[in-house]
Scaffold this motif. Structure first.
Motif, PDB file in Angstrom:
ATOM      1  N   LYS A 459      12.887 -23.604   7.440  1.00 55.61           N
ATOM      2  CA  LYS A 459      13.895 -23.948   6.442  1.00 55.61           C
ATOM      3  C   LYS A 459      13.682 -25.393   6.007  1.00 55.61           C
ATOM      4  O   LYS A 459      13.421 -26.273   6.834  1.00 55.61           O
ATOM      5  CB  LYS A 459      15.294 -23.758   7.017  1.00 55.61           C
ATOM      6  CG  LYS A 459      16.416 -23.986   6.004  1.00 55.61           C
ATOM      7  CD  LYS A 459      17.780 -23.760   6.628  1.00 55.61           C
ATOM      8  CE  LYS A 459      18.887 -24.009   5.606  1.00 55.61           C
ATOM      9  NZ  LYS A 459      20.238 -23.852   6.203  1.00 55.61           N
ATOM     10  N   TYR A 460      13.831 -25.600   4.695  1.00 56.66           N
ATOM     11  CA  TYR A 460      13.731 -26.961   4.148  1.00 56.66           C
ATOM     12  C   TYR A 460      14.993 -27.238   3.339  1.00 56.66           C
ATOM     13  O   TYR A 460      15.344 -26.493   2.423  1.00 56.66           O
ATOM     14  CB  TYR A 460      12.499 -27.123   3.256  1.00 56.66           C
ATOM     15  CG  TYR A 460      12.313 -28.531   2.750  1.00 56.66           C
ATOM     16  CD1 TYR A 460      11.683 -29.480   3.544  1.00 56.66           C
ATOM     17  CD2 TYR A 460      12.793 -28.913   1.497  1.00 56.66           C
ATOM     18  CE1 TYR A 460      11.519 -30.801   3.089  1.00 56.66           C
ATOM     19  CE2 TYR A 460      12.633 -30.219   1.039  1.00 56.66           C
ATOM     20  CZ  TYR A 460      12.008 -31.157   1.854  1.00 56.66           C
ATOM     21  OH  TYR A 460      11.853 -32.450   1.411  1.00 56.66           O
ATOM     22  N   ASP A 461      15.705 -28.320   3.697  1.00 51.57           N
ATOM     23  CA  ASP A 461      16.934 -28.717   3.014  1.00 51.57           C
ATOM     24  C   ASP A 461      16.626 -29.851   2.043  1.00 51.57           C
ATOM     25  O   ASP A 461      16.007 -30.854   2.417  1.00 51.57           O
ATOM     26  CB  ASP A 461      17.978 -29.184   4.027  1.00 51.57           C
ATOM     27  CG  ASP A 461      18.454 -28.056   4.922  1.00 51.57           C
ATOM     28  OD1 ASP A 461      18.584 -26.930   4.421  1.00 51.57           O
ATOM     29  OD2 ASP A 461      18.684 -28.290   6.131  1.00 51.57           O
ATOM     30  N   PHE A 462      17.081 -29.692   0.792  1.00 44.02           N
ATOM     31  CA  PHE A 462      16.909 -30.735  -0.208  1.00 44.02           C
ATOM     32  C   PHE A 462      18.058 -31.727  -0.113  1.00 44.02           C
ATOM     33  O   PHE A 462      19.187 -31.376   0.251  1.00 44.02           O
ATOM     34  CB  PHE A 462      16.858 -30.135  -1.615  1.00 44.02           C
ATOM     35  CG  PHE A 462      15.668 -29.241  -1.831  1.00 44.02           C
ATOM     36  CD1 PHE A 462      14.423 -29.771  -2.079  1.00 44.02           C
ATOM     37  CD2 PHE A 462      15.809 -27.856  -1.773  1.00 44.02           C
ATOM     38  CE1 PHE A 462      13.324 -28.950  -2.292  1.00 44.02           C
ATOM     39  CE2 PHE A 462      14.728 -27.029  -1.974  1.00 44.02           C
ATOM     40  CZ  PHE A 462      13.470 -27.577  -2.222  1.00 44.02           C
ATOM     41  N   GLU A 463      17.787 -32.960  -0.454  1.00 44.61           N
ATOM     42  CA  GLU A 463      18.800 -34.001  -0.327  1.00 44.61           C
ATOM     43  C   GLU A 463      19.857 -33.907  -1.414  1.00 44.61           C
ATOM     44  O   GLU A 463      21.011 -34.258  -1.204  1.00 44.61           O
ATOM     45  CB  GLU A 463      18.125 -35.383  -0.380  1.00 44.61           C
ATOM     46  CG  GLU A 463      17.249 -35.665   0.835  1.00 44.61           C
ATOM     47  CD  GLU A 463      16.693 -37.073   0.805  1.00 44.61           C
ATOM     48  OE1 GLU A 463      17.015 -37.817  -0.160  1.00 44.61           O
ATOM     49  OE2 GLU A 463      15.948 -37.450   1.731  1.00 44.61           O
ATOM     50  N   ALA A 464      19.509 -33.399  -2.590  1.00 42.72           N
ATOM     51  CA  ALA A 464      20.469 -33.332  -3.698  1.00 42.72           C
ATOM     52  C   ALA A 464      20.022 -32.246  -4.652  1.00 42.72           C
ATOM     53  O   ALA A 464      18.894 -31.750  -4.601  1.00 42.72           O
ATOM     54  CB  ALA A 464      20.561 -34.684  -4.416  1.00 42.72           C
ATOM     55  N   GLY A 465      20.956 -31.866  -5.538  1.00 45.62           N
ATOM     56  CA  GLY A 465      20.629 -30.878  -6.555  1.00 45.62           C
ATOM     57  C   GLY A 465      21.282 -29.542  -6.286  1.00 45.62           C
ATOM     58  O   GLY A 465      21.822 -29.282  -5.201  1.00 45.62           O
ATOM     59  N   ALA A 466      21.232 -28.688  -7.307  1.00 42.59           N
ATOM     60  CA  ALA A 466      21.838 -27.367  -7.186  1.00 42.59           C
ATOM     61  C   ALA A 466      21.091 -26.498  -6.183  1.00 42.59           C
ATOM     62  O   ALA A 466      21.696 -25.666  -5.490  1.00 42.59           O
ATOM     63  CB  ALA A 466      21.868 -26.674  -8.550  1.00 42.59           C
ATOM     64  N   ILE A 467      19.772 -26.656  -6.088  1.00 41.57           N
ATOM     65  CA  ILE A 467      19.003 -25.941  -5.080  1.00 41.57           C
ATOM     66  C   ILE A 467      19.100 -26.736  -3.786  1.00 41.57           C
ATOM     67  O   ILE A 467      18.497 -27.806  -3.644  1.00 41.57           O
ATOM     68  CB  ILE A 467      17.534 -25.767  -5.510  1.00 41.57           C
ATOM     69  CG1 ILE A 467      17.456 -25.065  -6.860  1.00 41.57           C
ATOM     70  CG2 ILE A 467      16.782 -24.978  -4.453  1.00 41.57           C
ATOM     71  CD1 ILE A 467      18.103 -23.702  -6.878  1.00 41.57           C
ATOM     72  N   GLN A 468      19.863 -26.236  -2.846  1.00 41.49           N
ATOM     73  CA  GLN A 468      20.164 -26.997  -1.626  1.00 41.49           C
ATOM     74  C   GLN A 468      19.141 -26.796  -0.527  1.00 41.49           C
ATOM     75  O   GLN A 468      19.042 -27.617   0.392  1.00 41.49           O
ATOM     76  CB  GLN A 468      21.554 -26.608  -1.122  1.00 41.49           C
ATOM     77  CG  GLN A 468      22.669 -26.945  -2.111  1.00 41.49           C
ATOM     78  CD  GLN A 468      24.030 -26.542  -1.613  1.00 41.49           C
ATOM     79  OE1 GLN A 468      24.158 -25.726  -0.695  1.00 41.49           O
ATOM     80  NE2 GLN A 468      25.076 -27.103  -2.216  1.00 41.49           N
ATOM     81  N   GLY A 469      18.400 -25.698  -0.593  1.00 41.46           N
ATOM     82  CA  GLY A 469      17.410 -25.467   0.443  1.00 41.46           C
ATOM     83  C   GLY A 469      16.685 -24.160   0.223  1.00 41.46           C
ATOM     84  O   GLY A 469      17.104 -23.305  -0.565  1.00 41.46           O
ATOM     85  N   VAL A 470      15.569 -24.025   0.916  1.00 36.11           N
ATOM     86  CA  VAL A 470      14.818 -22.773   0.897  1.00 36.11           C
ATOM     87  C   VAL A 470      14.555 -22.360   2.349  1.00 36.11           C
ATOM     88  O   VAL A 470      14.435 -23.207   3.245  1.00 36.11           O
ATOM     89  CB  VAL A 470      13.483 -22.901   0.124  1.00 36.11           C
ATOM     90  CG1 VAL A 470      13.739 -23.141  -1.346  1.00 36.11           C
ATOM     91  CG2 VAL A 470      12.623 -24.011   0.724  1.00 36.11           C
ATOM     92  N   LYS A 471      14.491 -21.067   2.545  1.00 34.98           N
ATOM     93  CA  LYS A 471      14.221 -20.538   3.874  1.00 34.98           C
ATOM     94  C   LYS A 471      13.246 -19.385   3.720  1.00 34.98           C
ATOM     95  O   LYS A 471      13.376 -18.571   2.792  1.00 34.98           O
ATOM     96  CB  LYS A 471      15.516 -20.063   4.537  1.00 34.98           C
ATOM     97  CG  LYS A 471      15.357 -19.629   5.999  1.00 34.98           C
ATOM     98  CD  LYS A 471      16.704 -19.229   6.590  1.00 34.98           C
ATOM     99  CE  LYS A 471      16.553 -18.831   8.048  1.00 34.98           C
ATOM    100  NZ  LYS A 471      17.861 -18.410   8.650  1.00 34.98           N
TER     101      LYS A 471
END
Length: 964
Positions: A459-471
């Motif tokens: 899992k990768y969490d983004f710091e900001a934005g509408a896309i918060q993460g991908v798994k």
């Protein structure tokens, strides 16, 4: 005596050593890797915040938090104390969840054997439910893919989660839903935990007391290589119940009893009484190792063992239904539709053949789960999870019946009251000289299954934005299954139709040896509410339990008696015992699956109504191979034809591969701090049960005497058939499903309400159909299960929980937990799977098996100081158990099979608990207060509904629990 001895082969021991060794090597590698990173853990980092669940209110609050924060629509039960669910089995605890219902029969397909403890679990009315243990596969080796929840000790559970819809990271298989059993871990506690329970269970109908107990130890230590925690949990329980049942059999149209009118007359009636004993034990251990603040691993071992034994005495009709007439000098009474209501049944043959049987069943099952988990979070963005699991399951069973026969002069049946009332000639029944040994029947199973599963998630969490993460992740499984099932091998000793083979015309049936019979007085039958024959003789239970030698002896005694002169195949004589290892009863299966998924988490927190959720797809590939045999009819015949004569089995190997894509989306909208809405859409799948994939087919040729298959011109009017109960080419059942849910959390002390509306469009349902297939140059009419059905299912779930804190003392300890489920279903199957009445009329489309239209739970709670209490009522409306099960089908001038329903059923349970101090508590539970009756309905068109009914124990459980 049939002997069960648990043996572990070298191969099985090798699996234990292999898995344990692999886990140890990975653990050592992880330590070196973590130490290389040089990340030391401080004492502050090691602390874990824990809210200890100690009462009903906190249990509800914990379940509420799980539901509110979940990515999917989920409902949970949390243990009210350490390692203790609020019911005596996981199955019975699940019925408190909206959308979940249970059955109280051994299986839906056996309406003649009631189970006082809940058995099958259905989510939204579907039996296609995935079972998990700590998010991993778990199963019982009974030919299915699911875990028999009644086999699992509830004392080992910390909670149970029911997922109603899919997300891409959830393992496939739950068309109805997924049920995850959660156990505790040592890092769930701040330090040392020690608890135990001791209890006694008393069944007031069976009049037996059974012991139970459990113990838990957990602790954690700071070491030079990180923090280590150990938890050990053990549970053992016994239970005993008694069930009595009265049956009316199918009604048949008759135009030769009342002049100028067709009336409907029952074939007869049965009585049954059986006692059930079970023993269950579970052992669970886990080691957790927090190497540092980025790396943690755990090793878990879970073992569940279950053994059940029951014996049954019964007396049942064995007559030709069209021979029934009113006894001399009597008349039947009818309702306005010409349906029998009351009367004394006799037979045109001069006597009504009945049977009296002793039946014995012994079943043992064991499931062992070894699992290793490694989590690594190298930074604030990335997290990885590695999981390795090995499951071993085995089940062995023996079901053995020995029956006598007797001819009765009448059977009196009265259907005008609350339940069927039957009487007959007690004097005849009490005389052992009137009985003859009629038949034996046995069924044995010996199943083993193993699975190795490997899973890797990132899992990768983004710091900001509408896309918060991908798994994303992958999962691989390898399952091997070896199933042996002899089927029910009915063999006659003496039967009425054998009398025609006597040397001097019709011979009398030879009397049974009185020393082989036992007098059954049916004491307190049906709790004194049901009439019964008074006394009857059944074979000694030792004859059933003495399989196989006792069966061989009974048939040899008949062969040596010389009573009848039989043709080649009359079935009498030295009985051959089926070899359970014969290829005809063996199915070997190997299944490999691979799955890959990817999903995206999204969210808009700055909107007026914040939105979050996930969208993804899971792609699953299944590669199954199975080996069995095809048995062709022999070309040789005897004087009566070729039935029963077969060539040697020919190998049958089948490969079955398929790939399915399963998209899913889950959206949550926060309408306020208290109110949130969810929407979910997904495609789900359930693979066929292993037992449905057997590669075995036996072809039959019903030929006149002296004819062979080479006589092709003369064979055009004769039918070559194959009746196949399994199909290795079955595909998975699929469903497109949608959910809309509104959840209101109106306080943080357990107050919440929700409504959920759902819809499922189901395809590729499995049912039997007739097809024409060619074997060896001949066309056979084949009945086999195929993916030929479809259906729709829609409904709603409502729930409400709260404590009335605003009330004055002492009433502010009152609380309520209420749920309601509505389901409307429609199932479309091929004609061969549809019911047919005894007058050969048809039925409209049926609902899904096991689905009640309405179901509700209402629990009143009280918790104040050291005292707590609970009064719980669970009710569900009638539901279809199946079509044409044993006792509700036959061939009377044509095949008939009736739909059988379980009528409306409600059960009241209660519990009280008093905490003597912070460490000790006493509790008392009462299950099935009021002795609720279970009623079956055989649905007939012109004859209307007619019922059979059961009654069983009220069970009282006295428990002492301690916590230190």
């Amino acid at each position: 005596m049939y002997n069960y001895k648990k043996t572990f082969t070298r191969n099985r021991l090798y699996h234990y050593i292999r898995v344990a060794s692999g886990i140890s090597l990975m653990a050592l590698g992880s330590v070196a890797w973590a130490q290389e990173e040089g990340k030391d853990q401080t004492e502050a980092d090691k602390s874990v915040e824990e809210i200890q669940v100690t009462g009903q209110r906190l249990s509800i609050m914990s379940a509420q938090d799980l539901k509110r924060d979940a990515d999917q629509i989920v409902d949970s039960i949390v243990a009210s104390d350490i390692g203790k669910l609020p019911d005596r089995s996981v199955t019975e605890a699940l019925q408190r969840i909206p959308g979940v219902s249970i059955t109280r029969f051994k299986t839906l397909g056996d309406p003649e054997h009631f189970s006082a403890e809940g058995s099958g679990v259905m989510v939204r009315g579907l039996t296609m439910v995935r079972s998990e243990l700590n998010g991993r596969d778990s199963f019982t080796a009974d030919g299915g893919r699911a875990l028999s929840f009644q086999d699992v000790p509830p004392e080992l559970m910390a909670g149970v989660d029911v997922y109603k819809n899919q997300s891409a990271d959830l393992i496939e298989g739950g068309l109805g839903g997924s049920i995850n059993l959660r156990t505790k871990k040592p890092f769930d506690y701040d330090g040392q935990e020690l608890s135990f329970t001791v209890e006694g269970n008393y069944g007031d109908f069976v009049e037996k007391t059974s012991p139970s107990g459990s113990a838990l130890f957990s602790n954690r230590w700071n070491t030079g290589v990180g923090e280590v925690g150990v938890l050990l949990d053990f549970a053992y329980s016994e239970a005993a119940t008694r069930t009595d049942g009265v049956y009316t059999r199918a009604f048949f149209p008759r135009d030769n009893i009342v002049d100028g009118q067709t009336v409907y007359i029952p074939r007869g009636a049965d009585w049954r009484s059986y006692e059930f004993d079970r023993e269950r034990q579970g052992t669970y251990g886990v080691v957790q190792w927090r190497v540092n603040d980025t790396t943690e691993m755990s090793f878990q071992v879970f073992n569940s063992q279950y053994a059940e034994f029951w014996d049954e005495s019964s007396i049942f009709v064995d007559n030709w239904p069209l021979d029934i007439v009113p006894a001399e000098g009597t008349e039947f009474s009818y309702d306005e539709n010409g349906v029998f209501q009351q009367g004394r049944l006799a037979s045109t043959t001069g006597a009504i053949p009945m049977g009296a049987a002793a039946r014995f069943q012994d079943r043992e099952s064991e499931t062992t789960d070894l699992s290793y988990n490694l989590t690594w979070q190298p930074n604030d963005s990335w997290s990885f999870n590695f999981d390795l699991q090995h499951v071993m399951a085995e089940t062995r069973s023996l079901d053995a019946t020995v029956a006598t026969g007797i001819e009765l002069d009448y059977l009196e049946v009265d259907l005008t009251g609350e339940r069927p009332q039957m009487r007959t000639n007690s004097e005849l029944l009490g005389d052992p000289s009137n009985y003859y040994m009629a038949f034996t029947m046995d069924n044995r199973t010996d199943n083993e299954a193993e699975e190795t599963a490997l899973r890797l998630d990132a899992k990768y969490d983004f710091e900001a934005g509408a896309i918060q993460g991908v798994k994303f992740g992958v999962r691989f499984t390898d399952v091997t299954s070896e199933n042996h099932d002899t089927g029910y091998d009915w063999q006659p000793i003496y039967q009425q139709w054998m009398r025609w083979w006597a040397l001097d015309g019709m011979a009398p049936m030879p009397s049974a040896d009185a020393s082989q019979l036992s007098l059954n007085t049916l004491d307190n039958f049906y709790r004194g509410k049901g009439t019964h024959p008074g006394v009857f003789m059944t074979p000694n239970i030792a004859l059933a339990a003495g399989f196989p030698q006792s069966f061989l002896d009974l048939h040899q005694q008949a062969a040596d008696s010389g009573n009848f002169l039989c043709p080649d195949r009359c079935g009498q004589g030295l009985r051959a015992i089926r070899d359970i290892n014969d290829v005809a009863y063996t199915n070997l299966l190997d299944e490999k699956t691979s799955a890959v998924y990817a999903m995206t988490y999204f969210g808009w927190d700055n909107l007026q109504y914040p939105v979050s959720g996930n969208i993804g797809v899971r792609v699953v590939n299944t590669d199954m191979s199975t080996s069995g045999s095809t048995i062709f009819p022999s070309t040789s015949t005897d004087s009566m034809g070729s039935q029963g004569f077969y060539n040697a089995p020919q190998p049958l190997d089948v490969d079955n591969k398929y790939t399915r894509a399963l998209p899913s989306m889950n959206v949550k909208v926060e309408l306020s701090e208290e109110l949130q809405m969810r929407f979910a859409a997904a495609r789900a799948m359930t693979r066929p049960a292993y037992g449905e994939l057997q590669a075995y087919q036996q072809l039959s040729a019903d030929l006149p005497g002296g004819m062979t298959l080479e006589d092709q011109p003369e064979l055009s009017d004769f039918l070559l058939t194959a009746d196949l109960y399994d199909n290795p080419n079955l595909k998975p059942t699929m469903a497109d499903q949608f959910d809309v849910s509104l959840e209101w959390y109106f306080n943080d002390r357990g107050g919440m309400a929700h409504i959920n509306v759902f819809y499922k469009d189901i395809s590729d349902l499995i049912s039997r159909e007739f097809v024409i297939e060619e074997y060896g140059g001949w066309n056979y009419s084949v009945a086999r299960p195929t993916n030929n059905g479809s259906g729709t299912l829609q409904g709603a779930e409502l729930g409400w929980k709260m404590f009335f804190d605003q009330l004055p003392e002492p009433f502010n300890g009152l609380g309520i937990d209420a749920t309601y489920t509505y389901i409307d279903s429609k199932m479309e199957l091929e004609d061969v799977s549809q019911p047919v009445d005894t007058d050969f009329s048809s039925y409209a489309d049926l609902p899904f098996t096991g689905i009640s239209q309405d179901a509700y739970n209402l629990t009143a709670m009280y918790e104040k100081g050291p005292f707590s209490a609970r009064l719980a009522y669970n009710w569900r409306s009638r539901f279809l158990m199946g079509v044409g099960q044993n006792g509700f089908n036959g061939d009377v001038n044509g095949l008939w099979r009736l739909p059988v329903y379980n009528d409306d059923y409600g059960q009241l349970d209660a519990s009280v608990e008093y905490h003597i101090n912070d460490n000790l508590a006493l509790s008392l539970q009462a299950i099935n207060i009021g002795n609720a009756e279970t009623v079956l309905i055989a649905d007939q068109n012109a004859a209307g509904d007619h019922t059979s009914s059961y009654v069983n124990d009220t069970t009282y459980i006295l428990r002492m629990s301690a916590h230190f």
